[in-house]
Design a protein around this motif. Structure first.
Motif, mmCIF file in Angstrom:
data_model
loop_
_atom_site.group_PDB
_atom_site.id
_atom_site.type_symbol
_atom_site.label_atom_id
_atom_site.label_comp_id
_atom_site.label_asym_id
_atom_site.label_seq_id
_atom_site.Cartn_x
_atom_site.Cartn_y
_atom_site.Cartn_z
ATOM 1 N N GLY A 1 0.829 -1.212 0.000
ATOM 2 C CA GLY A 1 0.000 0.000 0.000
ATOM 3 C C GLY A 1 0.853 1.248 0.000
ATOM 4 N N LEU A 2 1.235 1.708 1.213
ATOM 5 C CA LEU A 2 2.025 2.946 1.296
ATOM 6 C C LEU A 2 3.421 2.779 0.707
ATOM 7 N N HIS A 3 3.959 1.568 0.838
ATOM 8 C CA HIS A 3 5.289 1.324 0.282
ATOM 9 C C HIS A 3 5.367 -0.108 -0.238
ATOM 10 N N THR A 4 6.423 -0.348 -1.028
ATOM 11 C CA THR A 4 6.714 -1.728 -1.432
ATOM 12 C C THR A 4 7.923 -2.194 -0.637
ATOM 13 N N GLU A 5 7.827 -3.446 -0.135
ATOM 14 C CA GLU A 5 8.985 -4.004 0.558
ATOM 15 C C GLU A 5 9.816 -4.803 -0.447
ATOM 16 N N TYR A 6 11.093 -4.423 -0.577
ATOM 17 C CA TYR A 6 12.027 -5.180 -1.405
ATOM 18 C C TYR A 6 12.948 -5.962 -0.475
ATOM 19 N N VAL A 7 12.985 -7.275 -0.644
ATOM 20 C CA VAL A 7 13.953 -8.068 0.121
ATOM 21 C C VAL A 7 15.175 -8.238 -0.770
ATOM 22 N N VAL A 8 16.332 -7.887 -0.226
ATOM 23 C CA VAL A 8 17.557 -7.966 -1.034
ATOM 24 C C VAL A 8 18.584 -8.830 -0.323
ATOM 25 N N ARG A 9 19.504 -9.349 -1.139
ATOM 26 C CA ARG A 9 20.527 -10.231 -0.603
ATOM 27 C C ARG A 9 21.876 -9.891 -1.226
#
Ligand SMILES: Nc1ncnc2c1ncn2[C@@H]1O[C@H](COP(=O)(O)OP(=O)(O)OP(=O)(O)O)[C@@H](O)[C@H]1O
Length: 389
Positions: A318-326
């Motif tokens: 919604g308010l933001h997108t969560e990016y999981v990074v490695r």
């Protein structure tokens, strides 16, 4: 200015049935000014309710001092102990504790009937009860019985009963936990508006950090009976005093590191990391930063704390997108308002400003709880931690 409530060196132990001693409050100290909205926040079992009950006089501490409006109501050094009904405060419980056989008006009038002095004429009691009910917006329900009310209306009745005495201090023990999310949000806003309008001092227990952030002028974060930090919501969030506070409030990325003077920073599995905060006294450190403080870009930015990463997951929130990074053995969550900038598999550059990197003494042991989290390599020392509340 006279403090509304002052607590010093307060300790309370319980003995469980198996003989184990539990220190429910451990050397607690808090000073509360008139008109403040203080929220006692912490996970289940941290001692919030016990602390509230000692202020109310429903629980006797072992040692320390509690004063209300400048008057000691408990002091272990001279054995002062003022009974609950002689402390100038009201309390609103989680269960509302309404009498089912009494009308709404009589429930609200009850504290006026039972108080010793000064006695008030019945007509005046009714007038004050109605006024309190109108303050919380349910004057028209005064003739109903609690069983005929919705959860939200029962909650308002209980609030009116807490207000009717005009006590300068009102204690709240998770009063909003029995109503559904939407009503809860509305009642929260109403409670805050009523408190601001009437100006009483509120001490409010919750384990819900959003509720704490919304209501509090200051939050006291408790852990195992100890007050870890007392501060405004912004102070607690941006300048947590301990790693416990940092990880309990909001979401954090965490990695362990060791101080490396040659880099003026920390050596970690994620690469060298610099922080503007003071270096820990121990060589090993817990290094934390919040997902919204990480920046993801397609080309390499300049400056320290810059890492080449692979995006492994994206989650629209919604308010933001969560990016999981490695990268290497490390992984992290990044929150960005740029919703479709990267897809899983993309290469990107992550940067975190040294001002946003929080450092706390490490104990040498690696945190393990979140290591099992999805998307975190099992052997990694980089962990993602989510708020407990
Ligand atoms: N009467 C009692 N006898 C023994 N132990 C108790 C008693 N009351 C509380 N405790 C213990 O004291 C600790 C603190 O309890 P307390 O109810 O204050 O926690 P809390 O933070 O309010 O938790 P919750 O959010 O679950 O209500 C817990 O370990 C609890 O088991």
């Amino acid at each position: 200015m006279q403090h509304a409530v002052q607590i010093e060196g307060l300790t309370k132990e319980f003995t469980r049935r198996d003989g184990t001693r539990i220190r429910a409050i451990d050397d607690a100290a808090i000073t509360i000014d008139p008109g403040e909205f203080i929220v006692l926040l912490g996970p289940s079992g941290c001692g919030k309710t016990t602390l509230l009950r000692t202020i109310a006089g429903l629980e006797n501490p072992d040692s320390g001092r509690i004063s209300i409006d400048g008057r000691d109501v408990f002091a272990s050094h001279n054995r002062t102990l003022v009974p609950p009904e002689q402390r100038d405060l009201s309390m609103m419980f989680q269960s509302y504790a309404l009498w089912p056989h009494m009308t709404v008006r009589n429930n609200v009038r009850y504290p006026l009937e039972t108080r010793r002095r000064p006695r008030i004429a019945r007509k005046e009691m009714d007038r004050r009860a109605l006024e309190a009910l109108e303050t919380v917006g349910i004057g028209e329900l005064s003739g109903q019985y609690p069983g005929q009310l919705s959860g939200g209306q029962q909650q308002r009745t209980a609030l009116a009963r807490a207000l009717v005495n005009g006590s300068p201090v009102i204690l709240f023990d998770e009063p909003l936990s029995n109503v559904d999310a939407q009503v809860r949000e509305q009642l929260r806003a109403e409670l805050l508006a009523t408190q601001r309008r009437l100006g009483f001092t509120a001490i409010f227990v919750t384990h819900d950090q959003n509720e704490a952030m919304e209501l509090a002028t200051r939050i006291a974060v408790l852990d195992q009976g100890k007050v870890q930090q007392v501060g405004t919501p912004a102070e607690i969030y941006r300048n947590p005093a301990t790693a416990y506070v940092a990880t309990f409030i909001g979401t954090t990325n965490e990695i362990s590191g060791t101080w490396d003077p040659s880099q003026s920073g920390f050596s970690t599995d994620a690469g060298p990391i610099r922080s503007s905060s003071l270096t820990p006294e121990t060589a090993s450190a817990r290094i934390l930063w919040r997902p919204e403080d990480g920046k993801l870009e397609s080309s390499r930015p300049s400056g320290p704390n810059t890492f080449e990463v692979t995006v492994t997951k994206t989650l629209f929130l919604g308010l933001h997108t969560e990016y999981v990074v490695r990268w290497g053995k490390a992984s992290a969550r990044i929150w960005s308002s740029e919703h479709h900038r990267f897809c899983p598999g993309d290469q990107a550059w992550l940067s975190v400003s040294p001002e946003d990197v929080m450092v706390f003494p490490g104990d040498g042991a690696q945190p393990t709880e979140a290591e099992a989290a999805e998307d975190t390599p099992p052997q990694s020392s980089a962990v993602l931690s989510e708020a407990a509340g």
